[in-house]
Design an enzyme around this catalytic site. Structure first.
Site, PDB file in Angstrom:
ATOM      1  N   SER A 245       0.816  -1.049   0.012  1.00  0.00           N
ATOM      2  CA  SER A 245       0.024  -0.010   0.046  1.00  0.00           C
ATOM      3  C   SER A 245       0.670   1.247  -0.063  1.00  0.00           C
ATOM      4  O   SER A 245       0.528   2.046  -0.666  1.00  0.00           O
ATOM      5  CB  SER A 245      -0.906   0.056   1.173  1.00  0.00           C
ATOM      6  OG  SER A 245      -1.807  -1.157   1.026  1.00  0.00           O
TER       7      SER A 245
ATOM      8  N   SER B 166      -2.204  -8.199  -6.227  1.00  0.00           N
ATOM      9  CA  SER B 166      -1.680  -7.178  -5.466  1.00  0.00           C
ATOM     10  C   SER B 166      -3.223  -6.239  -5.222  1.00  0.00           C
ATOM     11  O   SER B 166      -3.368  -5.748  -4.082  1.00  0.00           O
ATOM     12  CB  SER B 166      -0.730  -6.095  -5.752  1.00  0.00           C
ATOM     13  OG  SER B 166      -0.220  -6.460  -7.029  1.00  0.00           O
TER      14      SER B 166
ATOM     15  N   ASN C 121      -5.418  -8.177  -2.915  1.00  0.00           N
ATOM     16  CA  ASN C 121      -5.211  -8.873  -1.621  1.00  0.00           C
ATOM     17  C   ASN C 121      -4.176  -7.785  -0.810  1.00  0.00           C
ATOM     18  O   ASN C 121      -4.269  -7.902   0.391  1.00  0.00           O
ATOM     19  CB  ASN C 121      -4.463 -10.086  -1.640  1.00  0.00           C
ATOM     20  CG  ASN C 121      -5.410 -11.304  -2.105  1.00  0.00           C
ATOM     21  OD1 ASN C 121      -6.606 -11.067  -1.359  1.00  0.00           O
ATOM     22  ND2 ASN C 121      -5.178 -12.056  -3.153  1.00  0.00           N
ATOM     23  N   TYR C 122      -3.606  -6.904  -1.561  1.00  0.00           N
ATOM     24  CA  TYR C 122      -2.309  -6.120  -0.582  1.00  0.00           C
ATOM     25  C   TYR C 122      -2.355  -4.893  -0.840  1.00  0.00           C
ATOM     26  O   TYR C 122      -1.992  -4.123   0.096  1.00  0.00           O
ATOM     27  CB  TYR C 122      -1.086  -6.775  -1.316  1.00  0.00           C
ATOM     28  CG  TYR C 122      -0.763  -8.207  -0.988  1.00  0.00           C
ATOM     29  CD1 TYR C 122      -0.229  -8.555   0.339  1.00  0.00           C
ATOM     30  CD2 TYR C 122      -1.021  -9.021  -1.632  1.00  0.00           C
ATOM     31  CE1 TYR C 122      -0.150  -9.786   1.115  1.00  0.00           C
ATOM     32  CE2 TYR C 122      -0.982 -10.504  -1.411  1.00  0.00           C
ATOM     33  CZ  TYR C 122      -0.149 -10.724   0.155  1.00  0.00           C
ATOM     34  OH  TYR C 122      -0.099 -12.073   0.417  1.00  0.00           O
ATOM     35  N   MET C 123      -3.005  -4.214  -1.755  1.00  0.00           N
ATOM     36  CA  MET C 123      -2.858  -2.741  -1.830  1.00  0.00           C
ATOM     37  C   MET C 123      -4.352  -2.279  -1.413  1.00  0.00           C
ATOM     38  O   MET C 123      -5.606  -2.567  -1.999  1.00  0.00           O
ATOM     39  CB  MET C 123      -2.966  -2.271  -3.527  1.00  0.00           C
ATOM     40  CG  MET C 123      -1.582  -2.667  -3.934  1.00  0.00           C
ATOM     41  SD  MET C 123      -1.158  -2.047  -5.500  1.00  0.00           S
ATOM     42  CE  MET C 123      -2.710  -2.122  -6.502  1.00  0.00           C
TER      43      MET C 123
END
Length: 782
Positions: free
Chosen positions: A542, A729, A732-734
């Protein structure tokens, strides 16, 4: 007293099959009432008692009535007689069934307004699934009251899991040592699973994975056949007849008609409406995986040691079903079977649970990604990562201090923390390589995974290992670069630590010999509540995205970029995150072919631009005879159209297997002709049917320049990202709020960044302001 037989008391399974009533709004009822008009045909006074102003008598009628009455009173007897005669004539025509001319003129038809006609044409007819989807969007879980502490829900009702159809035997024989062998349905099904595998595919076509797959399959196949069965050796088995049958069935399925396709869609929708929704605390939620996995051969990822084993059919008796105590347990959809165990556990999110036979792991039926359960979990995850913004300096100062510690254990722990933070590696753990693939994380790195580059001043290490899902992590890290040494990054010290940890060790020895995942996770939780390696990865993903976007937005000329160009810059930032998190994907043959096709089109566009420049010169010089003109592609198009129509007709008439195969082959040939016609049209798209003027040539050269620029941008984007998974991404991640804020402040449509699936999943993030930022304040929201 209120009627108790409302739809709220009907079980979900019955409610799903019930046809929806037509929706009638109060506004449509009022409109219908306004359209009613009184009959003015016999009205002589033109009075109207209605309060509705629209229901007034036509002016033409009123004028005619007044003129007739005044004429009768002021005229002499002759005039009165003529008026009387006219009236008798009108009455006579009325008796013969003909319309009165006066009445026809007095009641002109009301023409619909242009606006209402356009609105009517523009309305999209939504199907049942779309109406349900729109209805579910009205529920804003972030504004709703939370369930009691420790509970995920208070009341939950659903229809259970949908089971696949039982196997139907095809009767095609397996050859063993050249002889046909009779198999019962269970044995035939297992043989068909293997025959369905592509001999040149990623499992059987790979010399590393093929022996593992065959060994595991044949061991399970022999267990089904029994010890005394004639089939004893895999080398003598010939699955070619079954494989041929399966290939024929694929061609038969391709010959499906539009009517049959609609029937299949209706069957699929019937199952979706029954099993695909759940009632949770009074609102509707979409269920994710409501179809039970069918039996098959286990594929696995990478060189999984269990690939090829047979996944057994799951029966209802193996399934636990979770509903609230006051909800009816759904009826099992498989005749003669019943659910294994009903549960009433509001502390868990799953709707159904069973155990699969390959790894003996629990599998779950849960709500879909856009559900409130997943939304709450996602928001909490990103807020926890944002909380790290306020603690990261303290955490980094702590592990940097211990990188030079005299204690071997403290140095190993600090080095592992640096690796998790800066290289975004997962924690990793011990693996039983007989049960699962040899995937590696930070704690399970071995000496063989590191290659130190030669040179006294060289601080580079090549890391190569299989990460999660057997994806290859292969990067050369320069620990002496500015990236890892600026702001006291201590990259060089980490390099020295790795060197000392590998000293006097075998290739198969662990690098972090004094560190276990338990010790590392306990240390992380001691620093910050809920801190894990995944929180670090989410934070780094992020933060990297936000920093890259803000840096790009400050560049000169940013405001002059188009929305499409801004999307390219966003994708560049997204790619940096994907590389950081090692989100890779393998390039398929289809991707390679598509890229090659785009490259060919680009070269053709460039050639066409050169031709256009020559045309401009010839137009300027007046050499009109030398200008090439466009040929009429009508013949090719007509041929392709007729071929498509013939193939469609063959599909509709086909009854036998042979006829359906012939129809599919005709359809494939017609598609080739259609592509050829399209290619021919594209190859002459730059030309004119008649000699162009100078300004036309100039305009087309500008158009082709823009086309080339756009295609070059598209090819570069596809080529840069062909081995990088940007979607992982994003999913799940950003933090999605970073992307939403970026789109708002730069006037980029969110559809260009997020697919519909992601927009539904992250609907809770859409209301953030343009100046929203991922920081410690967000972390305080919990």
């Amino acid at each position: 007293m209120a009627d108790s037989s409302s739809e709220d008391d009907i079980p979900l399974g019955q409610l799903a099959s019930k046809k929806p009533d037509a929706v009638v709004s109060s506004s449509s009822t009022a409109a219908a009432a306004r359209k009613k008009r009184p009959n003015y045909e016999e009205d002589s006074d033109g009075l109207n008692d209605s309060d509705d102003e629209e229901v007034s008598p036509p002016p033409a009628k009123k004028k005619k009535i007044k003129r007739d009455s005044s004429a009768a009173s002021s005229s002499d007897g002759k005039s009165s007689a003529s008026v009387k005669a006219k009236k008798e004539k009108k009455e006579k025509k009325g008796k013969n069934g003909k319309k009165k001319p006066a009445a026809k003129k007095a009641t002109p038809k009301k023409k619909p307004s242009k606006t209402s006609t356009a609105d009517k044409k523009g309305l999209k007819q939504m199907d049942r699934a779309e109406r349900i989807s729109h209805a579910m969007q009205a529920y804003l879980w972030w504004n709703a009251e939370d369930p009691p502490k420790g509970c995920q829900w208070v009341k939950m009702e659903h229809a259970g899991v949908s089971f696949p159809e039982m196997y139907e035997a095809h009767g095609v024989k397996l050859l063993y040592d050249g002889e046909e062998v009779d198999l019962n349905p269970v044995e035939e099904e297992a043989a068909t699973f293997f025959a369905g595998m592509d001999p040149e595919g990623m499992h059987l076509g790979n010399p590393k994975t093929s022996p593992i797959f065959i060994k595991n399959f044949f061991a399970d196949f022999r267990a089904i056949l029994g010890k005394k069965h004639i089939i004893q050796k895999f080398d003598k088995c010939d699955f070619e007849l079954i494989r041929k049958h399966l290939n024929e069935q694929k061609l038969v399925k391709k010959a499906i008609t539009d009517a049959e396709r609609k029937v299949n869609k209706d069957v699929k929708n019937t199952a979706m409406f029954k099993f695909g929704y759940a009632l949770v605390d009074g609102h509707l939620e979409k269920v994710g995986n409501y179809n039970m996995e069918p039996p098959s051969t286990f594929r696995g990822r990478g060189e999984h040691p269990k690939m090829g084993k047979l996944k057994q059919r799951v029966l209802p008796e193996q399934v636990m079903i979770n509903v609230s105590e006051d909800a009816p347990v759904p009826k099992c959809s498989v005749p003669g079977h019943a659910w294994g165990e009903p549960r009433h556990d509001p502390t868990v999110q799953w709707l159904c649970q069973w155990t699969e036979n390959i790894n003996n792991q629990n599998k779950y039926m849960q709500l879909a990604a856009q559900s409130s359960f997943k939304g709450k979990s996602d928001r909490s995850k990103y807020n926890k990562a944002a909380k790290l913004c306020g603690n990261i300096d303290k955490i980094r100062a702590d592990y940097k201090k211990n990188l030079r510690s005299k204690s071997h254990e403290a140095r190993q722990l600090a080095t592992a923390m640096w690796v998790i933070d800066r290289l975004a590696l997962r924690v990793g753990g011990e693996k039983d390589t007989d049960e699962e693939a040899d995937t590696v994380g930070c704690c399970s790195l071995r000496v063989e995974h590191l290659k130190f580059q030669e040179g006294e001043d060289n601080k580079e290490i090549e890391l190569e290992f299989l990460g999660k899902d057997s994806m290859l992590f292969k990067q050369t890290i320069d620990f002496g670069s500015t990236l890892y040494t600026e702001n006291n990054g201590m990259g060089e010290q980490v390099y020295e630590n790795f060197k000392s940890f590998c000293k006097k060790k075998k290739q198969t020895d662990d690098i972090f010999s004094d560190l276990t995942p338990t010790i590392l996770n306990a240390h992380l939780k001691g620093i910050m509540e809920g801190l894990t390696a995944k929180v670090f990865r989410t934070y780094n993903a992020s933060k990297t995205l936000q920093d890259e976007l803000l840096k790009t937005e400050k560049t000169a000329g940013w405001k002059r970029l188009t929305a499409a160009e801004k999307v390219v810059e966003y994708n560049n930032a997204n790619r940096e995150v994907a590389i950081l998190c090692n989100h890779q994907r393998s390039v398929s043959k289809a991707q390679e072919n598509a890229l090659g096709s785009l490259g060919d089109k680009l070269e053709l566009l460039k050639d066409q631009k050169q031709v256009l420049k020559k045309i401009l010169k010839r137009v300027t010089k007046g050499e009109e005879k030398k200008i090439p003109l466009k040929k009429d592609p009508a013949q090719l198009v007509d041929r392709a159209t007729k071929a498509m129509e013939k193939a469609k007709s063959m599909k509709e008439k086909a009854k036998t297997k042979e006829e359906k195969i012939a129809a599919t082959e005709a359809d494939e040939k017609a598609k080739v002709l259609k592509k050829g016609a399209a290619d021919a049209k594209f190859s002459e798209a730059h030309l004119w049917a008649t000699v162009p003027k100078k300004d036309q040539a100039i305009k087309r050269i500008e158009m082709w320049t823009e086309k080339i620029k756009k295609m070059e941008l598209n090819i570069k984007h596809k080529d840069d990202n062909k081995e990088v998974s940007l979607g992982t991404s994003k999913l799940n991640y950003m933090d999605p709020r970073i992307s939403v804020a970026f789109c708002k402040r730069n006037e980029v449509p969110i559809e260009k960044i997020f697919s519909k699936t992601l927009r539904d999943k992250f609907n809770w993030s859409m209301a953030v302001p343009p100046d929203w930022q991922f920081n410690a304040e967000i972390g305080k929201q919990g």
